[in-house]
Design an enzyme around this catalytic site. Structure first.
Site, PDB file in Angstrom:
ATOM      1  CE1 TYR A 143      37.434  31.333  42.117  1.00 52.83           C
ATOM      2  CE2 TYR A 143      37.511  29.397  43.529  1.00 52.83           C
ATOM      3  CZ  TYR A 143      37.665  30.758  43.348  1.00 52.83           C
ATOM      4  OH  TYR A 143      38.044  31.543  44.411  1.00 52.83           O
ATOM      5  CE  LYS A 174      38.065  34.216  46.197  1.00 52.93           C
ATOM      6  NZ  LYS A 174      38.343  33.325  47.329  1.00 52.93           N
TER       7      LYS A 174
END
Length: 250
Positions: A143, A174
């Site tokens: 992220y 992810k």
């Protein structure tokens, strides 16, 4: 070569994430979904390809996890949302411990662009090496966060995240989807032979969630790692079935 088949079906992924208690506090929970056994029931009946827990739940509910027969993915690091500024998520569980709890894969979060990213890279290096020596796939949550990413486009940051995941040795990456299919296709291409899953999906409404899930599959990503959009839903198995049909075709 790391075998991903224990956490994939037909090469696709549908992971049920439940690490929000540490990350956000108990504000995400109600009297029903605060119980990890309720989440395991959803994962089992919904035929999820993996369930994501932090160390404490993996340890204390090991018997129930084994009975559910849902593949266990242990998240090896975490943080709260109480500390402000550039984020850092440090290791809380070892690969050895995760294996003891029954994990068939491990996960780790890196906040790309944080002033602490080097510290997280250093921990990930050791985790990736040990996990691969033991034959476990490694999932990296990437992220982009922190002051240094200001002014960067979401397209650039998604692709930077997936390329970083490839180059540091992750098997599955992810990321958060920005809602633009063309941008996601570029991010997936940037991941090379590493696989990409999308975090959570949108919160606005079910129709948009399902549409974006279709786009995610069109991009070449292999599926979702979804949590609150399922276990906060009044009928989690119904939304699961709709997602499963899109991802697996049935």
């Amino acid at each position: 070569m790391i075998n991903l088949n224990k956490i994939l079906r037909k090469g696709k992924a549908l992971f049920l994430a439940y690490d929000q208690g540490l990350e956000h506090g108990p504000t995400d929970f109600n009297d029903k979904n605060v119980d990890p056994k309720y989440i395991m029931e959803i994962a089992k009946k919904g035929k999820y390809t993996g369930i994501i827990f932090q160390k404490g739940i993996a340890e204390k509910y090991s018997k129930e996890i084994k009975l559910s027969k849902v593949p266990l993915i242990v998240k090896l690091n975490g943080k709260t949302n109480l500390v402000k500024g550039d984020p850092v998520s440090t290791q809380l569980c070892t690969v050895k411990e995760a294996i003891k709890f029954g994990a068939v894969a491990v996960g780790y979060t890196i906040y790309l662009g944080s002033v602490y990213e080097a510290r997280m890279f250093g921990e990930f290096e050791n985790i990736q090496r040990e996990a691969h020596e033991k034959g476990l796939p490694v999932i990296v949550w990437i992220y982009p966060r922190g002051k240094s990413i200001k002014g960067k486009s979401s397209k650039e940051l998604m692709a930077y995240a997936t390329r970083t995941g490839l180059e540091i040795g992750a098997d599955i990456i992810k990321i958060v989807y920005n809602g633009n299919l063309k941008d996601l296709k570029w991010a997936v291409k940037s991941a090379g032979k590493a696989k990409v899953v999308i975090a959570g999906g949108v919160k606005e409404d079910e129709k948009l969630l399902l549409k974006q899930t279709k786009d995610i599959l069109k991009s070449g990503a292999i599926g979702l790692a979804i949590g609150r959009n399922v276990w906060q839903d009044k009928e989690p198995l119904k939304i699961t079935e709709k997602l499963r049909r899109i991802i697996f075709g049935k």
